[in-house]
Design an enzyme around this catalytic site. Structure first.
Site, PDB file in Angstrom:
ATOM      1  N   ARG A   1       0.860  -1.180   0.000  1.00  0.00           N
ATOM      2  CA  ARG A   1       0.000   0.000   0.000  1.00  0.00           C
ATOM      3  C   ARG A   1       0.897   1.230   0.000  1.00  0.00           C
ATOM      4  NH1 ARG A   1      -2.212   0.992   5.496  1.00  0.00           N
ATOM      5  NH2 ARG A   1      -0.782   2.738   5.416  1.00  0.00           N
TER       6      ARG A   1
ATOM      7  N   HIS B   1      -3.545   4.638   4.728  1.00  0.00           N
ATOM      8  CA  HIS B   1      -4.668   3.687   4.785  1.00  0.00           C
ATOM      9  C   HIS B   1      -5.929   4.321   4.178  1.00  0.00           C
ATOM     10  CE1 HIS B   1      -7.536   0.771   6.329  1.00  0.00           C
ATOM     11  NE2 HIS B   1      -8.198   1.762   6.882  1.00  0.00           N
TER      12      HIS B   1
ATOM     13  N   TYR C   1       4.082   5.473  11.207  1.00  0.00           N
ATOM     14  CA  TYR C   1       4.416   4.086  11.574  1.00  0.00           C
ATOM     15  C   TYR C   1       5.242   3.339  10.534  1.00  0.00           C
ATOM     16  CZ  TYR C   1       0.031   3.579   8.914  1.00  0.00           C
ATOM     17  OH  TYR C   1      -0.940   3.662   7.954  1.00  0.00           O
TER      18      TYR C   1
END
Ligand SMILES: Cc1ncc(C[n+]2csc(CCOP(=O)(O)OP(=O)(O)O)c2C)c(N)n1
Length: 357
Positions: free
Chosen positions: A257, A261, A270
């Site tokens: 990805r 998100h 993160y």
């Protein structure tokens, strides 16, 4: 065609097109030059749609959005292996496959605007509405497969989910049921390596999702999900088998990805820039272009024409989106059941009255 042995060890990864655009000729699927160019076009269309959606959201013209940047090969490769009679049961990141299956982009955008008409697809597209409860849709995919089998109808079903969904009980129930009842279902997991901020290594101690197929008695295969040719080859084999009565398959497309998100997230909190750089070098579109160029199927003139074509296509869909009349608040209820139950009718009427005040 050489006989492939890709299902022997599910931890084995099927790779045909490497990051520099070189192919493994022994594994090359049978695709015409037009189909190869179409695969590339499909991926560019998906990426441009995605970029536009992110911009619309940033401009306040859309509610939220979950990008699929990086997952174009997984979605275009799979879509090319599907037949018109097949069904798809999406999660919330399948905008690419949905468009390639004939769902107009403006409806996909409408969904992300929170408009219920974005869940209502043209007749015959055989696609369920996107499902946000993680993993729940896999059970529906197996159920539709069982219905097709019981009614002796043609077609297979693809149930989509992410790596995070593979930790849900629904994933287990779906695979177990599919195995026991031999439903014509392909469970297609796009392992993009993050479930919001949770990395794949925290989902399972197993080396892959694909190998978990063995525990359910199904064939399982991991493919390089950034390699459109490998995804196509594995999906075609699995879907052909499902349609011809050979039962279900678990496919894990290992991808990445590249974006946040959703637009509510900041992935750099993160994950590292180095990780993103590593995957940017493995971009599914770059390698397909290198392959087509080396085969003399592509050149800069064609590229320019394609980009301008696609920009016009994407813009036309945004115009359609913004020309839609305001949605009816009662749509939330209207699309749920064919015959609305009394309790929901009461709620609907109360809402309509409230909004009308
Ligand atoms: C049952 C359930 N739990 C939690 C959530 C909140 N949630 C939305 S997306 C997501 C992560 C999903 O990750 P993955 O399955 O890997 O799919 P991806 O978002 O990477 O495509 C979570 C936890 C949810 N929608 N449903």
């Amino acid at each position: 065609m050489p006989k492939r042995t890709i299902y022997k060890a599910a931890t084995e990864r099927l790779e045909i097109l490497d990051k520099d655009g070189r192919v493994d000729k022994k594994l090359m699927p049978e695709l015409t030059n037009d189909q190869l160019r179409k695969l590339y076009r499909d991926m560019i269309l998906i990426r441009r749609f995605d970029e536009k959606a992110l911009k619309l959201q940033r401009q306040g013209r859309m509610g939220t959005y979950g990008s699929l940047k990086g997952q174009e090969a997984a979605q275009a490769g799979l879509a090319m292996a599907m037949e018109p009679e097949d069904w798809m049961v999406p999660s919330f990141r399948e905008h690419g496959v949905m468009q390639l299956r004939g769902i107009p982009a403006h409806l996909v955008h409408a969904y992300w605007k929170g408009d219920e008409r974005g869940n209502c697809f043209p007749e015959g597209t055989r696609c369920l509405p996107p499902s946000v409860p993680v993993g729940s849709q896999l059970i529906h995919a197996v159920g539709i497969g069982l219905a097709l089998k019981t009614r002796k109808e043609k077609g297979a079903v693809v149930g989509f989910a992410g790596d995070g969904a593979s930790s849900e009980g629904d994933f287990h129930e779906a695979l177990n049921f599919a195995g026991v009842f031999q439903t014509p279902t392909v469970i297609f997991i796009q392992n993009n390596q993050w479930a919001i901020s949770v990395p794949f290594k925290k989902q399972t101690a197993a080396a892959s999702i694909a190998q978990r197929a063995h525990g359910y008695g199904l064939p399982g295969v991991q493919v390089d999900g950034n390699d459109a040719l490998a995804v196509y080859a594995a999906s075609k084999e699995a879907l052909d088998r499902a349609r011809s009565g050979g039962g279900p398959t678990l496919i894990e497309a290992l991808t990445y990805r590249m974006e946040n998100h959703t637009t509510a997230d900041d992935a750099f909190k993160y994950r590292s820039k180095e990780e993103l750089d590593y995957w940017t070098e493995r971009d599914p579109i770059t390698r397909m272009k290198a392959f087509l160029t080396a085969k003399r199927l592509w050149n800069e003139k064609k590229e320019k024409a394609l980009l301008s074509d696609i920009a016009a296509e994407v813009d036309a869909e945004v115009e359609k989106l913004e020309a839609m009349p305001a949605p009816d608040p009662a749509d939330v209820f209207n699309y749920m059941y064919r015959d609305i139950p009394w309790n929901l009718r009461e709620q609907r009427d109360a809402l309509v009255e409230e909004v009308g005040r």
